[in-house]
Design a protein around this motif. Structure first.
Motif, short mmCIF file in Angstrom:
data_model
loop_
_atom_site.label_atom_id
_atom_site.label_comp_id
_atom_site.label_asym_id
_atom_site.label_seq_id
_atom_site.Cartn_x
_atom_site.Cartn_y
_atom_site.Cartn_z
N HIS A 16 29.53 -84.16 -40.52
CA HIS A 16 28.21 -83.50 -40.40
C HIS A 16 28.28 -82.13 -39.74
CE1 HIS A 16 26.75 -87.34 -41.76
NE2 HIS A 16 27.13 -87.95 -40.65
N GLN A 17 29.30 -81.37 -40.11
CA GLN A 17 29.41 -79.99 -39.62
C GLN A 17 28.82 -79.02 -40.64
OE1 GLN A 17 30.61 -79.45 -36.42
NE2 GLN A 17 30.61 -81.69 -36.44
N TYR A 18 28.15 -77.99 -40.12
CA TYR A 18 27.54 -77.00 -41.01
C TYR A 18 28.07 -75.59 -40.75
CZ TYR A 18 24.45 -80.87 -41.96
OH TYR A 18 23.96 -82.10 -42.31
N ASP A 19 28.96 -75.45 -39.77
CA ASP A 19 29.57 -74.16 -39.47
C ASP A 19 30.93 -74.41 -38.84
OD1 ASP A 19 29.15 -74.84 -36.76
OD2 ASP A 19 27.21 -73.83 -36.73
N SER A 21 31.73 -73.93 -35.63
CA SER A 21 31.61 -73.92 -34.16
C SER A 21 32.63 -74.83 -33.48
CB SER A 21 30.18 -74.33 -33.75
OG SER A 21 29.86 -75.62 -34.26
N ASN A 37 35.61 -82.42 -43.45
CA ASN A 37 34.27 -82.70 -42.97
C ASN A 37 33.56 -83.65 -43.93
OD1 ASN A 37 31.76 -82.39 -41.59
ND2 ASN A 37 31.17 -80.77 -43.03
N ALA A 39 30.14 -85.23 -45.00
CA ALA A 39 28.69 -85.03 -44.88
C ALA A 39 28.03 -85.60 -46.13
CB ALA A 39 28.39 -83.54 -44.69
N ASP A 40 27.04 -84.93 -46.66
CA ASP A 40 26.33 -85.45 -47.84
C ASP A 40 26.38 -84.47 -48.99
OD1 ASP A 40 25.50 -87.87 -46.55
OD2 ASP A 40 23.99 -86.72 -45.47
N LYS A 41 27.45 -83.68 -49.05
CA LYS A 41 27.59 -82.69 -50.11
C LYS A 41 29.07 -82.38 -50.30
CE LYS A 41 27.25 -78.66 -47.05
NZ LYS A 41 26.59 -77.36 -46.80
N SER A 43 31.58 -79.03 -50.60
CA SER A 43 31.68 -77.57 -50.48
C SER A 43 33.01 -77.20 -49.86
CB SER A 43 30.53 -77.01 -49.62
OG SER A 43 30.65 -77.43 -48.27
N GLN A 45 34.71 -73.84 -47.52
CA GLN A 45 34.53 -72.57 -46.83
C GLN A 45 35.85 -72.17 -46.19
OE1 GLN A 45 31.22 -74.71 -44.64
NE2 GLN A 45 30.44 -72.60 -44.52
N THR A 58 34.26 -79.94 -47.23
CA THR A 58 33.20 -80.91 -47.00
C THR A 58 33.06 -81.81 -48.22
OG1 THR A 58 31.99 -79.36 -45.58
CG2 THR A 58 30.74 -81.22 -46.48
#
Length: 282
Positions: A16-19, A21, A37, A39-41, A43, A45, A58
């Motif tokens: 559940h990381q979005y950046d 940090s 990571n 999560a629910d998608k 991606s 980066q 992710t």
């Protein structure tokens, strides 16, 4: 022989990381990083921190073993460190890793020391002596204490089981199974006395205490991973001084039940439900 810090890569399992940090909160310096990571998608980066690459893959998958294997698939460093996102590294950790492999240039894998904290206070420190690491002593350590050569991982086709660990059919044990694989493939395994990180035990999303499921799942792990060492391992787990209300013989029964149930991949929930049904029928 490895000497440059740029050849060290951290493979961090997180959720559940979005950046990025976590890169700063984990106090990462002078290392490449792969964040796997969940999560629910889906991606991907990537960014640069100085000369180092930081990647985040992710996925909507679940299970810590699957997550670590995804990180391994993206790895490119010479020496790999496995991490959870509750780790805080020592600032000079890259120097410690380099020093360890300079001390033991033939090492495939080195186990380092780790501090454990609660509420910001250190309550336990595992600081191994430098030298060859015996099998049973190695089982005391989790993957977050390991540094392994990527060439050895590839050569011996090492990977993490997707049956054990957080989010899997059986909780806990993907790290133990990985270490056992390393011994079975005759990797040269050493320990080094530097403490490279602290891990916080303030909370856990997967650990629910030393109850029935813990010992049942440990019995399944013994059957899956340990071969002839399974019986002494289970006796050791039953005798170990853990914060549990279960008696020694109840632990032995649960461990043996997990051991017997594993060939059919029967989970604790399935086993306990069937056991309860049989109890009511008597």
């Amino acid at each position: 022989m490895m000497s440059e810090c740029k050849n060290i890569e951290i493979l961090c399992a997180t959720m559940h990381q979005y950046d990025f940090s976590k890169h700063d909160t984990m106090n990462i310096h002078d290392c490449d990083v792969v964040f796997a990571n969940q999560a629910d998608k889906f991606s991907y980066q990537e960014m640069k921190v100085g000369s180092n690459s930081v990647k985040m893959l992710t996925t909507a998958t679940r299970g810590v073993g699957k997550n670590r294997n995804l990180a391994l698939a993206l790895a490119s460093g010479e020496v790999l460190l496995f991490a959870d996102d509750d780790l805080t590294y020592e600032t000079d950790m890259p120097r410690m890793i380099s020093a360890g492999f300079q001390r033991f240039p033939d090492a495939d894998m080195i186990v380092f020391g780790t501090r454990y904290t609660k509420n910001g206070n250190v309550y336990k420190c595992r600081k191994p002596k430098a030298g060859k690491l015996p099998f049973f002593r190695a089982l005391r350590y989790g993957t977050c204490a390991l540094a392994v050569r990527r060439s050895s991982v590839l050569k011996h086709d090492l990977h993490f089981t997707e049956l054990f660990g957080g989010g899997c059919r059986y909780s806990y044990g993907e790290d133990t199974d990985f270490i056992v694989q390393c011994f079975r493939r005759h990797l040269r395994i050493y320990s080094y006395s530097e403490v490279i990180a602290a891990t916080s035990k303030d909370s856990s999303t997967c650990f629910s205490g030393y109850g029935e499921k813990f010992f049942f799942d440990k019995g399944a792990l013994a059957r899956h991973s340990l071969g002839l060492a399974a019986v002494p391992y289970m006796v050791h787990m039953a005798r170990k001084d853990l914060e549990s209300d279960l008696s020694f013989w109840k632990k032995i029964w649960l461990l043996w039940s997990g051991y017997r149930s594993f060939p059919d991949l029967i989970s604790y929930v399935e086993w306990s439900s069937k056991h309860e049904e049989n109890h009511h029928c008597q």
